[in-house]
Design a protein around this motif. Structure first.
Motif, PDB file in Angstrom:
ATOM      1  N   GLY A 114       3.840   2.340  15.328  1.00 35.05           N
ATOM      2  CA  GLY A 114       3.241   2.060  16.625  1.00 35.05           C
ATOM      3  C   GLY A 114       2.431   0.787  16.646  1.00 35.05           C
ATOM      4  O   GLY A 114       1.578   0.600  17.514  1.00 35.05           O
ATOM      5  N   LYS A 115       2.669  -0.103  15.650  1.00 37.06           N
ATOM      6  CA  LYS A 115       1.992  -1.403  15.552  1.00 37.06           C
ATOM      7  C   LYS A 115       0.474  -1.263  15.410  1.00 37.06           C
ATOM      8  O   LYS A 115      -0.279  -2.137  15.823  1.00 37.06           O
ATOM      9  CB  LYS A 115       2.337  -2.276  16.762  1.00 37.06           C
ATOM     10  CG  LYS A 115       3.817  -2.625  16.868  1.00 37.06           C
ATOM     11  CD  LYS A 115       4.099  -3.549  18.034  1.00 37.06           C
ATOM     12  CE  LYS A 115       5.576  -3.906  18.103  1.00 37.06           C
ATOM     13  NZ  LYS A 115       5.879  -4.799  19.249  1.00 37.06           N
ATOM     14  N   ARG A 116       0.040  -0.139  14.826  1.00 35.08           N
ATOM     15  CA  ARG A 116      -1.387   0.059  14.593  1.00 35.08           C
ATOM     16  C   ARG A 116      -1.801  -0.569  13.260  1.00 35.08           C
ATOM     17  O   ARG A 116      -1.014  -0.612  12.326  1.00 35.08           O
ATOM     18  CB  ARG A 116      -1.719   1.551  14.593  1.00 35.08           C
ATOM     19  CG  ARG A 116      -1.525   2.231  15.948  1.00 35.08           C
ATOM     20  CD  ARG A 116      -1.622   3.740  15.804  1.00 35.08           C
ATOM     21  NE  ARG A 116      -0.527   4.278  15.009  1.00 35.08           N
ATOM     22  CZ  ARG A 116      -0.558   5.451  14.387  1.00 35.08           C
ATOM     23  NH1 ARG A 116      -1.649   6.195  14.433  1.00 35.08           N
ATOM     24  NH2 ARG A 116       0.484   5.876  13.710  1.00 35.08           N
ATOM     25  N   LYS A 117      -3.052  -1.034  13.202  1.00 34.04           N
ATOM     26  CA  LYS A 117      -3.571  -1.632  11.976  1.00 34.04           C
ATOM     27  C   LYS A 117      -5.019  -1.189  11.788  1.00 34.04           C
ATOM     28  O   LYS A 117      -5.803  -1.220  12.736  1.00 34.04           O
ATOM     29  CB  LYS A 117      -3.481  -3.163  12.047  1.00 34.04           C
ATOM     30  CG  LYS A 117      -3.927  -3.849  10.765  1.00 34.04           C
ATOM     31  CD  LYS A 117      -3.533  -5.323  10.764  1.00 34.04           C
ATOM     32  CE  LYS A 117      -4.359  -6.144  11.709  1.00 34.04           C
ATOM     33  NZ  LYS A 117      -4.147  -7.606  11.528  1.00 34.04           N
ATOM     34  N   ILE A 118      -5.349  -0.766  10.569  1.00 34.52           N
ATOM     35  CA  ILE A 118      -6.691  -0.287  10.257  1.00 34.52           C
ATOM     36  C   ILE A 118      -7.194  -1.019   9.018  1.00 34.52           C
ATOM     37  O   ILE A 118      -6.474  -1.150   8.028  1.00 34.52           O
ATOM     38  CB  ILE A 118      -6.691   1.231   9.986  1.00 34.52           C
ATOM     39  CG1 ILE A 118      -6.240   1.998  11.233  1.00 34.52           C
ATOM     40  CG2 ILE A 118      -8.070   1.711   9.547  1.00 34.52           C
ATOM     41  CD1 ILE A 118      -6.051   3.490  10.997  1.00 34.52           C
ATOM     42  N   LEU A 119      -8.438  -1.488   9.069  1.00 31.46           N
ATOM     43  CA  LEU A 119      -9.060  -2.164   7.928  1.00 31.46           C
ATOM     44  C   LEU A 119     -10.146  -1.270   7.353  1.00 31.46           C
ATOM     45  O   LEU A 119     -11.062  -0.841   8.060  1.00 31.46           O
ATOM     46  CB  LEU A 119      -9.663  -3.501   8.366  1.00 31.46           C
ATOM     47  CG  LEU A 119     -10.424  -4.284   7.292  1.00 31.46           C
ATOM     48  CD1 LEU A 119      -9.495  -4.714   6.169  1.00 31.46           C
ATOM     49  CD2 LEU A 119     -11.126  -5.486   7.905  1.00 31.46           C
ATOM     50  N   VAL A 120     -10.046  -0.978   6.047  1.00 31.40           N
ATOM     51  CA  VAL A 120     -11.045  -0.141   5.380  1.00 31.40           C
ATOM     52  C   VAL A 120     -11.667  -0.914   4.218  1.00 31.40           C
ATOM     53  O   VAL A 120     -11.050  -1.799   3.630  1.00 31.40           O
ATOM     54  CB  VAL A 120     -10.424   1.175   4.867  1.00 31.40           C
ATOM     55  CG1 VAL A 120      -9.884   2.001   6.030  1.00 31.40           C
ATOM     56  CG2 VAL A 120      -9.319   0.902   3.872  1.00 31.40           C
ATOM     57  N   SER A 121     -12.893  -0.540   3.879  1.00 29.08           N
ATOM     58  CA  SER A 121     -13.632  -1.262   2.841  1.00 29.08           C
ATOM     59  C   SER A 121     -13.471  -0.608   1.477  1.00 29.08           C
ATOM     60  O   SER A 121     -14.443  -0.253   0.816  1.00 29.08           O
ATOM     61  CB  SER A 121     -15.117  -1.347   3.216  1.00 29.08           C
ATOM     62  OG  SER A 121     -15.640  -0.044   3.411  1.00 29.08           O
ATOM     63  N   LYS A 122     -12.212  -0.408   1.079  1.00 32.64           N
ATOM     64  CA  LYS A 122     -11.883   0.064  -0.261  1.00 32.64           C
ATOM     65  C   LYS A 122     -10.740  -0.791  -0.800  1.00 32.64           C
ATOM     66  O   LYS A 122      -9.972  -1.363  -0.033  1.00 32.64           O
ATOM     67  CB  LYS A 122     -11.477   1.544  -0.247  1.00 32.64           C
ATOM     68  CG  LYS A 122     -12.632   2.495  -0.003  1.00 32.64           C
ATOM     69  CD  LYS A 122     -12.179   3.943  -0.173  1.00 32.64           C
ATOM     70  CE  LYS A 122     -13.345   4.904  -0.004  1.00 32.64           C
ATOM     71  NZ  LYS A 122     -12.937   6.324  -0.199  1.00 32.64           N
ATOM     72  N   THR A 123     -10.631  -0.850  -2.115  1.00 39.48           N
ATOM     73  CA  THR A 123      -9.603  -1.685  -2.724  1.00 39.48           C
ATOM     74  C   THR A 123      -8.244  -1.008  -2.649  1.00 39.48           C
ATOM     75  O   THR A 123      -8.131   0.223  -2.548  1.00 39.48           O
ATOM     76  CB  THR A 123      -9.927  -1.983  -4.199  1.00 39.48           C
ATOM     77  OG1 THR A 123      -9.869  -0.751  -4.936  1.00 39.48           O
ATOM     78  CG2 THR A 123     -11.309  -2.605  -4.339  1.00 39.48           C
ATOM     79  N   ILE A 124      -7.198  -1.812  -2.740  1.00 40.85           N
ATOM     80  CA  ILE A 124      -5.837  -1.276  -2.680  1.00 40.85           C
ATOM     81  C   ILE A 124      -5.522  -0.415  -3.903  1.00 40.85           C
ATOM     82  O   ILE A 124      -4.695   0.489  -3.837  1.00 40.85           O
ATOM     83  CB  ILE A 124      -4.816  -2.429  -2.530  1.00 40.85           C
ATOM     84  CG1 ILE A 124      -3.481  -1.886  -2.010  1.00 40.85           C
ATOM     85  CG2 ILE A 124      -4.639  -3.180  -3.847  1.00 40.85           C
ATOM     86  CD1 ILE A 124      -2.511  -2.966  -1.588  1.00 40.85           C
TER      87      ILE A 124
END
Length: 252
Positions: A177-187
């Motif tokens: 659904g073209k959603r994007k989320i940014l979280v403050s943890k490493t990959i």
């Protein structure tokens, strides 16, 4: 975590009264946005993902109910603000948290907000418990993730995650659904969590859900084409290992 609030009312005096009462009575509340009509209110809700919404019923371009009907989901608590008590029953019928009458009374507002905070905390705990149960029943593979951002707590189905991309100590999640989320943890943390759920670390900065792999492109040094049309590079050091894994998935 602070409770995020959006106030929608066409009377700036009411907005100021509510803002001042919230600031003096609830230091942990953040007023993220205010708006005076349906269109600007809709944009404020989409952008700020509030926990609690103060919503005037009569707006210049329609009603508060018209605004709610524009939203795909209503995952926040609502306190209707109205000068007309006749709207109270209708507000309750659409699962409003509460309503307060104009002119705004401080005691009524404090009671409504306190009730809202309690319900929000209960709801978040219930969602976390449900996520835990879903994951436990999934044996080794995760079913859902709880992703905390500066704006929201997202409860994401793992099968909706297309890929993850590192940005220093942060991680972008690209979802259906073209959603994007940014979280403050490493990959790396998510690589460890998702390794039994069909995810493959193909590059230092990229973790992919193999269910969304479309093809391997051999030109330009080789890269992966995902089903959302994004391109993902492959680590040169692990290229042969990754290609062997892709062969087992019939991707090529």
């Amino acid at each position: 975590m602070a409770m995020k609030v959006v106030i929608i009312d066409d009377d700036t005096r009411i907005i100021n009264v509510i803002s001042n009462l919230l600031s003096s009575g609830f230091p942990d509340i953040e007023i993220n946005a205010t708006a005076g009509d349906i269109e600007s209110g809709y944009r404020a809700i989409i952008e700020h993902c509030p926990d609690l919404l103060f919503l005037d019923i009569n707006l210049p371009d329609g009603t508060g109910f018209d605004l709610l009907q524009k939203l795909e989901t209503v995952d926040f608590k609502i306190i209707f603000v109205t000068a007309f008590e006749e709207y109270a029953l209708q507000a309750i019928k659409v699962s409003a948290l509460d309503y307060i009458l104009k002119p705004v009374d401080a005691e009524e507002l404090y009671k409504a907000v306190s009730k809202g905070r309690e319900l929000i905390n209960q709801q978040e705990e219930q969602l976390k418990i449900k996520t835990l149960i879903d994951n436990f029943n999934g044996k080794n593979s995760l079913k859902r993730l709880v992703l905390h951002t500066s704006e929201c707590v997202h409860f994401v189905n793992v099968d909706e995650i297309i890929r993850c991309e590192a940005d220093s100590n942060y991680t972008f999640f690209y979802l259906t659904g073209k959603r994007k989320i940014l979280v403050s943890k490493t990959i790396k943390e998510y690589t460890d969590l998702l390794r039994h759920s069909g995810f493959l670390r193909v590059h230092q900065s990229h973790l992919i859900n193999t269910a969304f792999l479309d093809k391997y492109i051999k030109s330009d040094g080789g890269y992966l084409k995902m089903k959302d049309m994004s391109n993902v590079p492959i680590s040169l050091n692990r290229k042969q290992e990754i290609l062997k894994i892709l062969e087992t998935l019939n991707i090529g």
